[in-house]
Design an enzyme around this catalytic site. Structure first.
Site, PDB file in Angstrom:
ATOM      1  N   ARG A   1     -26.390  18.246  42.783  1.00 55.14           N
ATOM      2  CA  ARG A   1     -25.492  17.571  42.406  1.00 55.14           C
ATOM      3  C   ARG A   1     -25.076  16.873  43.359  1.00 55.14           C
ATOM      4  O   ARG A   1     -24.793  15.879  43.699  1.00 55.14           O
ATOM      5  CB  ARG A   1     -24.515  17.822  41.314  1.00 55.14           C
ATOM      6  CG  ARG A   1     -24.269  16.391  40.245  1.00 55.14           C
ATOM      7  CD  ARG A   1     -23.445  16.242  39.649  1.00 55.14           C
ATOM      8  NE  ARG A   1     -24.174  16.283  37.851  1.00 55.14           N
ATOM      9  CZ  ARG A   1     -23.467  16.928  37.023  1.00 55.14           C
ATOM     10  NH1 ARG A   1     -22.671  17.917  36.986  1.00 55.14           N
ATOM     11  NH2 ARG A   1     -24.109  17.020  35.974  1.00 55.14           N
TER      12      ARG A   1
ATOM     13  N   THR B   1     -20.522  26.215  30.383  1.00 52.94           N
ATOM     14  CA  THR B   1     -19.375  27.175  31.989  1.00 52.94           C
ATOM     15  C   THR B   1     -18.658  27.750  31.563  1.00 52.94           C
ATOM     16  O   THR B   1     -18.105  28.416  32.846  1.00 52.94           O
ATOM     17  CB  THR B   1     -18.982  25.618  32.708  1.00 52.94           C
ATOM     18  OG1 THR B   1     -17.731  25.144  31.213  1.00 52.94           O
ATOM     19  CG2 THR B   1     -19.919  24.099  33.136  1.00 52.94           C
TER      20      THR B   1
ATOM     21  N   ASP C   1     -24.404  21.079  24.898  1.00 52.96           N
ATOM     22  CA  ASP C   1     -23.729  20.908  25.827  1.00 52.96           C
ATOM     23  C   ASP C   1     -22.268  21.668  26.042  1.00 52.96           C
ATOM     24  O   ASP C   1     -21.738  20.996  24.687  1.00 52.96           O
ATOM     25  CB  ASP C   1     -23.235  19.871  26.938  1.00 52.96           C
ATOM     26  CG  ASP C   1     -23.261  19.873  28.203  1.00 52.96           C
ATOM     27  OD1 ASP C   1     -23.291  21.303  28.716  1.00 52.96           O
ATOM     28  OD2 ASP C   1     -22.731  18.768  29.321  1.00 52.96           O
TER      29      ASP C   1
ATOM     30  N   LYS D   1     -28.324  23.168  33.667  1.00 59.61           N
ATOM     31  CA  LYS D   1     -28.186  23.152  32.718  1.00 59.61           C
ATOM     32  C   LYS D   1     -29.322  22.059  32.042  1.00 59.61           C
ATOM     33  O   LYS D   1     -30.523  22.154  31.131  1.00 59.61           O
ATOM     34  CB  LYS D   1     -26.924  23.455  31.996  1.00 59.61           C
ATOM     35  CG  LYS D   1     -26.506  24.663  32.872  1.00 59.61           C
ATOM     36  CD  LYS D   1     -25.239  25.451  32.048  1.00 59.61           C
ATOM     37  CE  LYS D   1     -23.780  23.938  32.292  1.00 59.61           C
ATOM     38  NZ  LYS D   1     -23.873  23.916  33.904  1.00 59.61           N
ATOM     39  N   THR D   2     -28.834  20.738  32.026  1.00 60.70           N
ATOM     40  CA  THR D   2     -29.430  19.676  31.307  1.00 60.70           C
ATOM     41  C   THR D   2     -31.102  19.986  31.426  1.00 60.70           C
ATOM     42  O   THR D   2     -31.499  19.529  30.540  1.00 60.70           O
ATOM     43  CB  THR D   2     -28.610  18.524  31.723  1.00 60.70           C
ATOM     44  OG1 THR D   2     -26.968  18.805  31.154  1.00 60.70           O
ATOM     45  CG2 THR D   2     -29.060  17.626  30.296  1.00 60.70           C
TER      46      THR D   2
END
Length: 359
Positions: A232, A173, A124, A79-80
């Site tokens: 990640r 989220t 965020d 997302k970032t």
């Protein structure tokens, strides 16, 4: 590589779990170097990339700012990264903040009033923003205007403040916690899915090339298969395997070396770590596969109830190893098979002994 670096800390990060999806300081530093700079470099999320590409190209053709974008999905899926790509594709600067950092409407007003025309504001964990700031954001997104309250009591005055056109990129989220009025003001909404193993292999190869790590096809597949569908985590496992290969071997990552390295870190072939296996072992060996209450299971594992429920269970449920039922937690046949155990005979009690009314 695609993942988020501004997600607030969770139990994953606090416990130092190698397979935790949240980013710590080391992860953020590495991700900054590995993050793709364009949609063409972004791996995975094919449908989201295609849709977002149309949105951005259409906005550029009109000479306008892009519609507000809402990105939802689990931590670590990109997302970032996508927010930064949106800014890069639009040729605009980006401002990054988070919902927990905006506790008052004045905090949001200060950020909005300093934006430049066309700038991208990445917010965020937008669902964690305070209610007064959230209500101010409604008008800012729709009318590019905010009302600043000056004074208190009967003498208070609302001064309208015009804002330059900007693009808000919200990330969450927990999309279900967003109120409908806020969700409806986003022109484009995308849900980030977990990655397939083949996509994660591409992620591992790309990261290995940037980190100057020699990884063969089987080695990348082994890492990808234990990465829980999250880039990640794949990146983090790659770094740990690299360390093992450099110290114990000749530096090249093969399937055997990757498996040996991750065995040292207690990450098994399906991506389960020590906590995950402890939950399953307690459920199977102590309670015969369940059903058992969450609090009882947490005591048996020696962890807090919230740790078991929020850290371990989501992945176990997604993998089909554990089920949540009205009577409690129940192990699935896949859980017995994964741990190499034999389910008790039908009619046995929780301890595996014969039931009251026969076998």
């Amino acid at each position: 590589m695609n993942w988020d670096d501004t997600a607030p800390p969770t139990d994953d990060a606090a416990d130092g779990r190698l397979v935790g999806a949240s980013a710590d300081g080391e992860d953020q530093a590495v991700e900054a170097a590995l993050r793709p700079k364009s949609l063409d470099e972004f791996v995975g999320q094919e449908r989201v990339r295609e849709q977002l590409d149309l949105v951005l190209k259409a906005a550029l053709a009109r000479g306008a700012t892009a519609d507000h974008v809402l990105l939802s999905g689990a931590p670590g899926l990109g997302k970032t990264t996508l927010s930064m790509i949106i800014a890069a594709e639009m040729g605009a600067p980006i401002r990054i903040t988070s919902g927990p950092a905006i506790q008052h409407a004045g905090d949001l007003a200060a950020i909005l009033s300093s934006l430049q025309e066309g700038e991208v504001l990445f917010l965020d964990e937008i669902h964690r923003m305070s209610r007064p700031a959230e209500e101010m954001l409604y008008m800012a997104m729709e009318d590019f205007r905010v009302d600043v309250i000056v004074g208190k009591g009967p003498g208070a005055t609302a001064i309208p403040l015009e804002l330059p056109p900007f693009t808000l990129v919200g990330a969450t989220t927990r999309a279900g916690l967003l109120p409908p009025p806020l969700r409806d003001r986003f022109g484009f909404t995308a849900h980030m899915e977990f990655y397939e193993p083949a996509e994660l292999e591409r992620v591992v190869h790309r990261s290995a090339q940037l980190l100057d790590v020699a990884v063969d096809t089987d080695g990348a597949a082994e890492i990808a298969g234990r990465s829980r569908g999250t880039p990640r985590i794949a990146n983090r496992l790659l770094r740990r395997v690299r360390d093992y290969a450099q110290v114990k071997e000749d530096g090249r990552v093969t399937r055997e070396i990757a498996a040996a390295a991750l065995a040292v870190y207690e990450v098994d072939g399906r991506g389960l770590d020590r906590l995950d296996r402890a939950v399953l072992q307690a459920l199977l060996k102590l309670f015969g596969g369940g059903p058992v209450g969450l609090s009882t299971l947490a005591v048996a594992v020696g962890e807090e109830r919230e740790t078991v429920e929020e850290v371990a269970e989501p992945f176990l449920v997604r993998e089909g190893l554990l089920a949540r039922t009205p009577r409690g937690r129940v192990a699935t046949p896949a859980a017995w098979a994964h741990l190499g155990l034999v389910p008790p005979r039908q009619g046995s009690g929780a301890s595996g002994q014969q039931g009251l009314f026969g076998t």
